[in-house]
Design an enzyme around this catalytic site. Structure first.
Site, PDB file in Angstrom:
ATOM      1  N   CYS A 116       0.853  -1.187   0.000  1.00 39.24           N
ATOM      2  CA  CYS A 116       0.000   0.000   0.000  1.00 39.24           C
ATOM      3  C   CYS A 116       0.889   1.237   0.000  1.00 39.24           C
ATOM      4  O   CYS A 116       1.884   1.290   0.721  1.00 39.24           O
ATOM      5  CB  CYS A 116      -0.889   0.005   1.250  1.00 39.24           C
ATOM      6  SG  CYS A 116      -1.965   1.459   1.350  1.00 39.24           S
ATOM      7  N   HIS A 159      -9.341  -3.178  -2.263  1.00 36.10           N
ATOM      8  CA  HIS A 159      -8.305  -2.470  -1.490  1.00 36.10           C
ATOM      9  C   HIS A 159      -8.575  -0.959  -1.528  1.00 36.10           C
ATOM     10  O   HIS A 159      -8.498  -0.276  -0.497  1.00 36.10           O
ATOM     11  CB  HIS A 159      -6.926  -2.799  -2.088  1.00 36.10           C
ATOM     12  CG  HIS A 159      -5.769  -2.110  -1.436  1.00 36.10           C
ATOM     13  ND1 HIS A 159      -4.771  -2.791  -0.772  1.00 36.10           N
ATOM     14  CD2 HIS A 159      -5.435  -0.810  -1.347  1.00 36.10           C
ATOM     15  CE1 HIS A 159      -3.884  -1.916  -0.299  1.00 36.10           C
ATOM     16  NE2 HIS A 159      -4.263  -0.713  -0.644  1.00 36.10           N
ATOM     17  N   GLU A 160      -8.936  -0.456  -2.707  1.00 34.97           N
ATOM     18  CA  GLU A 160      -9.164   0.996  -2.841  1.00 34.97           C
ATOM     19  C   GLU A 160     -10.475   1.437  -2.200  1.00 34.97           C
ATOM     20  O   GLU A 160     -10.524   2.471  -1.521  1.00 34.97           O
ATOM     21  CB  GLU A 160      -9.111   1.423  -4.316  1.00 34.97           C
ATOM     22  CG  GLU A 160      -7.789   1.124  -5.012  1.00 34.97           C
ATOM     23  CD  GLU A 160      -6.550   1.493  -4.203  1.00 34.97           C
ATOM     24  OE1 GLU A 160      -5.578   0.717  -4.234  1.00 34.97           O
ATOM     25  OE2 GLU A 160      -6.562   2.530  -3.518  1.00 34.97           O
ATOM     26  N   HIS A 163     -10.072   1.848   1.400  1.00 34.06           N
ATOM     27  CA  HIS A 163      -9.453   3.121   1.806  1.00 34.06           C
ATOM     28  C   HIS A 163     -10.521   4.194   2.038  1.00 34.06           C
ATOM     29  O   HIS A 163     -10.394   5.036   2.927  1.00 34.06           O
ATOM     30  CB  HIS A 163      -8.486   3.634   0.717  1.00 34.06           C
ATOM     31  CG  HIS A 163      -7.083   3.125   0.836  1.00 34.06           C
ATOM     32  ND1 HIS A 163      -6.295   3.318   1.953  1.00 34.06           N
ATOM     33  CD2 HIS A 163      -6.324   2.442  -0.045  1.00 34.06           C
ATOM     34  CE1 HIS A 163      -5.112   2.752   1.749  1.00 34.06           C
ATOM     35  NE2 HIS A 163      -5.091   2.214   0.548  1.00 34.06           N
TER      36      HIS A 163
HETATM   37  C1  LIG Z   1       3.881  -7.425   0.283  1.00 33.57           C
HETATM   38  N1  LIG Z   1       3.892  -8.038  -1.021  1.00 33.57           N
HETATM   39  C2  LIG Z   1       3.588  -7.318  -2.100  1.00 33.57           C
HETATM   40  O1  LIG Z   1       3.213  -6.171  -2.065  1.00 33.57           O
HETATM   41  C3  LIG Z   1       3.680  -8.027  -3.397  1.00 33.57           C
HETATM   42  C4  LIG Z   1       4.862  -8.673  -3.751  1.00 33.57           C
HETATM   43  C5  LIG Z   1       4.956  -9.307  -5.005  1.00 33.57           C
HETATM   44  C6  LIG Z   1       3.885  -9.296  -5.914  1.00 33.57           C
HETATM   45  C7  LIG Z   1       2.686  -8.663  -5.560  1.00 33.57           C
HETATM   46  C8  LIG Z   1       1.541  -8.698  -6.540  1.00 33.57           C
HETATM   47  C9  LIG Z   1       2.571  -8.030  -4.297  1.00 33.57           C
HETATM   48  N2  LIG Z   1       1.402  -7.362  -3.919  1.00 33.57           N
HETATM   49  C10 LIG Z   1       1.011  -6.186  -4.500  1.00 33.57           C
HETATM   50  N3  LIG Z   1       1.692  -5.747  -5.590  1.00 33.57           N
HETATM   51  C11 LIG Z   1       1.242  -4.618  -6.180  1.00 33.57           C
HETATM   52  N4  LIG Z   1       1.880  -4.158  -7.294  1.00 33.57           N
HETATM   53  C12 LIG Z   1       2.729  -5.073  -8.026  1.00 33.57           C
HETATM   54  C13 LIG Z   1       3.764  -4.355  -8.838  1.00 33.57           C
HETATM   55  N5  LIG Z   1       3.136  -3.328  -9.671  1.00 33.57           N
HETATM   56  C14 LIG Z   1       3.985  -2.759 -10.682  1.00 33.57           C
HETATM   57  C15 LIG Z   1       5.360  -2.627 -10.465  1.00 33.57           C
HETATM   58  C16 LIG Z   1       6.173  -2.067 -11.449  1.00 33.57           C
HETATM   59  C17 LIG Z   1       5.635  -1.611 -12.650  1.00 33.57           C
HETATM   60  C18 LIG Z   1       4.255  -1.741 -12.883  1.00 33.57           C
HETATM   61  C19 LIG Z   1       3.444  -2.307 -11.886  1.00 33.57           C
HETATM   62 CL1  LIG Z   1       1.750  -2.468 -12.196  1.00 33.57          CL
HETATM   63  C20 LIG Z   1       2.371  -2.352  -8.921  1.00 33.57           C
HETATM   64  C21 LIG Z   1       1.347  -3.023  -8.050  1.00 33.57           C
HETATM   65  N6  LIG Z   1       0.197  -3.898  -5.705  1.00 33.57           N
HETATM   66  C22 LIG Z   1      -0.442  -4.408  -4.613  1.00 33.57           C
HETATM   67  N7  LIG Z   1      -1.529  -3.765  -4.180  1.00 33.57           N
HETATM   68  C23 LIG Z   1      -2.448  -4.367  -3.202  1.00 33.57           C
HETATM   69  S1  LIG Z   1      -4.052  -3.977  -3.874  1.00 33.57           S
HETATM   70  C24 LIG Z   1      -3.481  -2.366  -4.357  1.00 33.57           C
HETATM   71  C25 LIG Z   1      -2.091  -2.664  -4.929  1.00 33.57           C
HETATM   72  C26 LIG Z   1      -1.195  -1.430  -4.937  1.00 33.57           C
HETATM   73  O2  LIG Z   1      -1.265  -0.630  -5.852  1.00 33.57           O
HETATM   74  N8  LIG Z   1      -0.330  -1.301  -3.917  1.00 33.57           N
HETATM   75  C27 LIG Z   1       0.564  -0.188  -3.904  1.00 33.57           C
HETATM   76  N9  LIG Z   1      -0.053  -5.539  -3.987  1.00 33.57           N
HETATM   77 NI    NI Z   2      -3.492   1.208  -0.301  1.00 29.72          NI
END
Ligand SMILES: CNC(=O)c1cccc(C)c1Nc1nc(N2CCN(c3ccccc3Cl)CC2)nc(N2CSC[C@H]2C(=O)NC)n1
Ligand code: NI
Length: 189
Positions: A116, A159-160, A163
């Site tokens: 997050c 998730h959003e 929030h």
């Molecule tokens: C603790 N382990 C982890 O975080 C985790 C760890 C591994 C995999 C996942 C899948 C995890 N989980 C997770 N990974 C993401 N990203 C993966 C990478 N990606 C991204 C990165 C780079 C370019 C383009 C993009 Cl697209 C961006 C988004 N996002 C979210 N969330 C939870 S729902 C809202 C969303 C969010 O935007 N969070 C900031 N969770």
């Molecule tokens: Ni968040």
């Protein structure tokens, strides 16, 4: 441009904006709300571009809700890119006044847990959510939409929307056994 310094952190949220229920947004959108919506979506786009993200030290995200930048309003940007970066995103929208209308009995969780933009630390554990949701929202012109999502995009929207209701992802992690999952939970890789 929204930068990481603009993010309200859960460990430094004096006004508890991350723990409040945000206000309904009225239409037509104010100039300010239109600008905010555009800036939130731009943040997601920039954060997903390695060059821009590196240049501005942006953490990548696929969702950003208004309370995370200190605005307690029912508005969130979601940008879930297509597989292997093919042009068309799976879901790209600024959802206003979203409301979950129904959801599956089946649960789902991201195998690696959730991150997050307001949580500057790793919180390990399975975030148990609904595998499928049907939700309504208004777009920036005020048009009502009803959308059914499944799997990763459904997780992101939950998730959003959380929030906007003062809920953070780690509220859904089993404190005693963070890696315990109800046995028929779908694990999303
Ligand atoms: C603790 N382990 C982890 O975080 C985790 C760890 C591994 C995999 C996942 C899948 C995890 N989980 C997770 N990974 C993401 N990203 C993966 C990478 N990606 C991204 C990165 C780079 C370019 C383009 C993009 Cl697209 C961006 C988004 N996002 C979210 N969330 C939870 S729902 C809202 C969303 C969010 O935007 N969070 C900031 N969770
Ligand atoms: Ni968040």
């Amino acid at each position: 441009m929204i930068l990481m310094k603009d993010m309200v952190r859960d460990d430094k949220d004096s006004k508890k904006v991350l723990r409040s229920t945000a206000k309904q947004v009225s239409f037509p959108l104010s100039e300010e709300d239109q600008k905010l919506a555009a800036a939130m979506m731009k943040y997601l786009e920039d954060s997903q571009d390695p060059k821009i993200a590196e240049k501005h030290q942006l953490r990548a995200g696929v969702g950003l809700a208004a309370p995370q930048v200190g605005v307690s309003e029912m508005m969130a940007a979601v940008l879930v890119p297509g597989e292997d970066g093919d042009a068309k995103p799976i879901f790209k929208e600024v959802i206003v006044n979203p409301k979950i209308r129904s959801y599956s009995v089946q649960n789902a969780a991201i195998a690696e847990g959730e991150g997050c933009l307001s949580v500057f630390r790793d919180v390990p554990g399975y975030v148990i959510r609904h595998e499928k949701i049907t939700f309504t929202y208004q777009d920036l012109d005020g048009n009502e939409h009803k959308v059914r999502l499944k799997g990763y995009p459904a997780i992101v929207c939950q998730h959003e929307i959380d929030h906007l209701n003062g809920i953070l992802f780690y509220d859904h992690i089993n404190k005693q056994k963070p890696f315990e999952m109800p046995d028929d939970t779908t694990v999303i890789e």
